[in-house]
Design a protein around this motif. Structure first.
Motif, PDB file in Angstrom:
ATOM      1  N   UNK A 139       0.774  -1.363  -0.060  1.00 12.89           N
ATOM      2  CA  UNK A 139      -0.050  -0.014   0.157  1.00 12.89           C
ATOM      3  C   UNK A 139       1.042   1.161   0.056  1.00 12.89           C
ATOM      4  N   UNK A 140       0.396   2.385  -0.559  1.00 16.20           N
ATOM      5  CA  UNK A 140       1.168   3.598  -0.807  1.00 16.20           C
ATOM      6  C   UNK A 140       2.484   3.226  -1.353  1.00 16.20           C
ATOM      7  N   UNK A 141       2.496   2.683  -2.326  1.00 17.42           N
ATOM      8  CA  UNK A 141       3.730   2.258  -3.030  1.00 17.42           C
ATOM      9  C   UNK A 141       4.471   3.429  -4.035  1.00 17.42           C
ATOM     10  N   UNK A 142       3.424   4.283  -4.491  1.00 14.05           N
ATOM     11  CA  UNK A 142       3.821   4.942  -5.663  1.00 14.05           C
ATOM     12  C   UNK A 142       5.086   5.848  -5.768  1.00 14.05           C
ATOM     13  N   UNK A 143       5.736   6.188  -4.611  1.00 11.32           N
ATOM     14  CA  UNK A 143       6.868   6.816  -4.551  1.00 11.32           C
ATOM     15  C   UNK A 143       8.235   6.033  -4.868  1.00 11.32           C
ATOM     16  N   UNK A 144       7.842   4.611  -4.722  1.00  7.30           N
ATOM     17  CA  UNK A 144       9.182   3.591  -4.963  1.00  7.30           C
ATOM     18  C   UNK A 144       8.773   2.433  -5.690  1.00  7.30           C
ATOM     19  N   UNK A 145       8.128   2.347  -6.750  1.00  3.06           N
ATOM     20  CA  UNK A 145       7.382   1.312  -7.408  1.00  3.06           C
ATOM     21  C   UNK A 145       8.582   0.340  -7.539  1.00  3.06           C
ATOM     22  N   UNK A 146       9.789   0.665  -8.134  1.00  7.59           N
ATOM     23  CA  UNK A 146      10.747  -0.210  -8.544  1.00  7.59           C
ATOM     24  C   UNK A 146      11.413  -0.691  -7.247  1.00  7.59           C
ATOM     25  N   UNK A 147      11.764   0.098  -6.351  1.00 10.99           N
ATOM     26  CA  UNK A 147      12.318  -0.258  -4.840  1.00 10.99           C
ATOM     27  C   UNK A 147      11.337  -1.270  -4.279  1.00 10.99           C
ATOM     28  N   UNK A 189       0.279  -0.252  -5.828  1.00  7.56           N
ATOM     29  CA  UNK A 189      -0.682   0.634  -5.664  1.00  7.56           C
ATOM     30  C   UNK A 189      -0.559   1.501  -6.689  1.00  7.56           C
ATOM     31  N   UNK A 190      -1.689   1.786  -7.410  1.00 10.26           N
ATOM     32  CA  UNK A 190      -1.691   2.536  -8.753  1.00 10.26           C
ATOM     33  C   UNK A 190      -2.977   3.520  -8.771  1.00 10.26           C
ATOM     34  N   UNK A 191      -3.102   4.607  -9.481  1.00 13.28           N
ATOM     35  CA  UNK A 191      -4.424   5.341  -9.705  1.00 13.28           C
ATOM     36  C   UNK A 191      -4.850   5.287 -10.832  1.00 13.28           C
ATOM     37  N   UNK A 192      -4.036   4.652 -12.003  1.00 15.12           N
ATOM     38  CA  UNK A 192      -4.612   4.647 -13.456  1.00 15.12           C
ATOM     39  C   UNK A 192      -4.131   3.549 -14.216  1.00 15.12           C
ATOM     40  N   UNK A 193      -4.387   3.511 -15.404  1.00 14.52           N
ATOM     41  CA  UNK A 193      -3.910   2.529 -16.259  1.00 14.52           C
ATOM     42  C   UNK A 193      -2.394   2.721 -16.709  1.00 14.52           C
ATOM     43  N   UNK A 194      -2.389   4.069 -16.997  1.00 15.17           N
ATOM     44  CA  UNK A 194      -1.005   4.489 -17.334  1.00 15.17           C
ATOM     45  C   UNK A 194       0.212   4.123 -16.379  1.00 15.17           C
ATOM     46  N   UNK A 195      -0.281   4.275 -14.952  1.00 21.78           N
ATOM     47  CA  UNK A 195       0.737   3.972 -13.874  1.00 21.78           C
ATOM     48  C   UNK A 195       0.818   2.471 -14.133  1.00 21.78           C
ATOM     49  N   UNK A 196      -0.083   1.704 -13.979  1.00 25.45           N
ATOM     50  CA  UNK A 196      -0.220   0.315 -13.936  1.00 25.45           C
ATOM     51  C   UNK A 196       0.964  -0.371 -15.182  1.00 25.45           C
ATOM     52  N   UNK A 197       0.720   0.373 -16.430  1.00 27.22           N
ATOM     53  CA  UNK A 197       1.468  -0.021 -17.726  1.00 27.22           C
ATOM     54  C   UNK A 197       2.738   0.336 -17.426  1.00 27.22           C
ATOM     55  N   UNK A 198       3.270   1.102 -16.490  1.00 26.97           N
ATOM     56  CA  UNK A 198       4.639   1.684 -16.462  1.00 26.97           C
ATOM     57  C   UNK A 198       5.243   0.877 -14.864  1.00 26.97           C
ATOM     58  N   UNK A 199       4.752  -0.158 -14.635  1.00 30.26           N
ATOM     59  CA  UNK A 199       5.237  -0.703 -13.382  1.00 30.26           C
ATOM     60  C   UNK A 199       6.245  -1.920 -13.731  1.00 30.26           C
ATOM     61  N   UNK A 200       7.353  -1.954 -12.842  1.00 27.08           N
ATOM     62  CA  UNK A 200       8.176  -3.047 -13.287  1.00 27.08           C
ATOM     63  C   UNK A 200       7.853  -4.306 -13.904  1.00 27.08           C
ATOM     64  N   UNK A 201       8.645  -5.090 -14.196  1.00 27.92           N
ATOM     65  CA  UNK A 201       8.288  -6.466 -14.802  1.00 27.92           C
ATOM     66  C   UNK A 201       7.890  -7.239 -13.692  1.00 27.92           C
TER      67      UNK A 201
END
Length: 291
Positions: A55-63, A73-85
């Motif tokens: 939860x509240x991972x937006x500031x450090x998704x890769x980490x 945790x994402x707020x949009x499709x664009x954010x989801x599509x940019x997540x790490x593998x």
């Protein structure tokens, strides 16, 4: 001795036989299916939960992903599509307003949002709401069921998730049955570690037992934050909580949180190390019934 008595003796011997391994006695069951099921559950407890949500991972998704969480945790499709593998996003669906007892995002608006991202493999599902109050809003459970069904009708492959208040004593225990079927998974967040006191692990057990009695499909939410009420757990306390949930019927688990209220889990290296090892499979070291 007759064949019948020989056969009886063999059956009795199987029923009562035991094997000594390392000085301990292991009973042999007459019910192989039961033994197999028990073994499967034990083996499952050795693996990390299939759903590991931060939860509240937006500031450090890769980490966050590098430490073994696979739902972010994402707020949009664009954010989801940019997540790490090897990670996917849970999209915030807008939440439930306890003052109006209605959704903050209308069904029609949500329908348009989901239609635009239906089938996207980086979108795992939708996070419906955080701690709606069924006592203040008696229609809330049915509204959640209806919204979950709407999402499934628009994109059948997506999961729905919500969290219920698990820190209000008897009121929390009483509402657990109300949420059965309200979402695919209901997050249970009994935070046991208060300032100036030992962690109240028995409360986690009480919530788990009530959820199991009700037949709730749930994720355990572990405490990894501090505010005016709750304190940071120690590494040992965190490990204990993780083992409690690992030995439950949870289908996944949640950590609150990566970054919240000016704090970050990245600044708690010992705590983060325990969680990372759990994500990598250290649940195998959990005792069967931590209390």
């Amino acid at each position: 001795m007759s064949a019948r008595f020989i056969l009886f003796g063999v059956v009795a011997a199987v029923a009562t036989s035991s094997a000594t391994v390392g000085g301990s006695v292991r009973a042999t069951s007459m019910y192989p299916a039961r033994v197999a099921a028990k073994g499967a559950r034990a083996e499952a407890r050795k693996r990390p939960p299939p759903y590991r949500y931060m939860f509240r991972s937006q500031s450090g998704q890769a980490a966050v992903a590098s430490h073994g969480w696979n739902l972010l945790d994402v707020s949009s499709q664009q954010s989801a599509d940019g997540l790490p593998a090897r990670t996917r996003g849970l999209v915030w669906a807008g939440g439930y307003d306890g003052s109006t007892c209605d959704w903050e995002v209308s069904d029609s608006a949500l329908r348009d949002t989901i239609a635009a991202m239906a089938g996207d493999p980086k979108v795992a599902g939708f996070y419906l709401s955080d701690e709606p109050d069924p006592h203040a809003c008696p229609t809330a459970p049915d509204q959640h069921r209806a919204r979950s069904q709407l999402i499934h009708s628009l994109d059948p492959g997506k999961m729905t998730v919500m969290t219920m208040d698990s820190n209000s004593g008897q009121a929390s225990l009483d509402q657990i049955p109300l949420w059965v079927g309200a979402a695919d998974y209901v997050g249970l967040d009994p935070y046991p570690c208060y300032h100036g006191a030992p962690c109240k692990y028995a409360w986690i057990n009480a919530i788990i037992e009530a959820a199991d009695r009700a037949g709730l499909s749930y994720w355990g939410v572990v405490q990894a934050f501090q505010d005016s009420t709750w304190r940071w757990p120690t590494a040992r306390e965190e490990r204990h909580m993780l083992c409690q949930w690992a030995n439950s019927r949870e289908a996944g688990y949640v950590v609150f949180s990566w970054a919240w209220a000016g704090q970050s889990l990245s600044n708690r290296p010992r705590l983060l190390r325990v969680l990372t090892r759990f994500n990598q499979g250290s649940a195998a070291k959990c005792r069967r019934h931590p209390r």
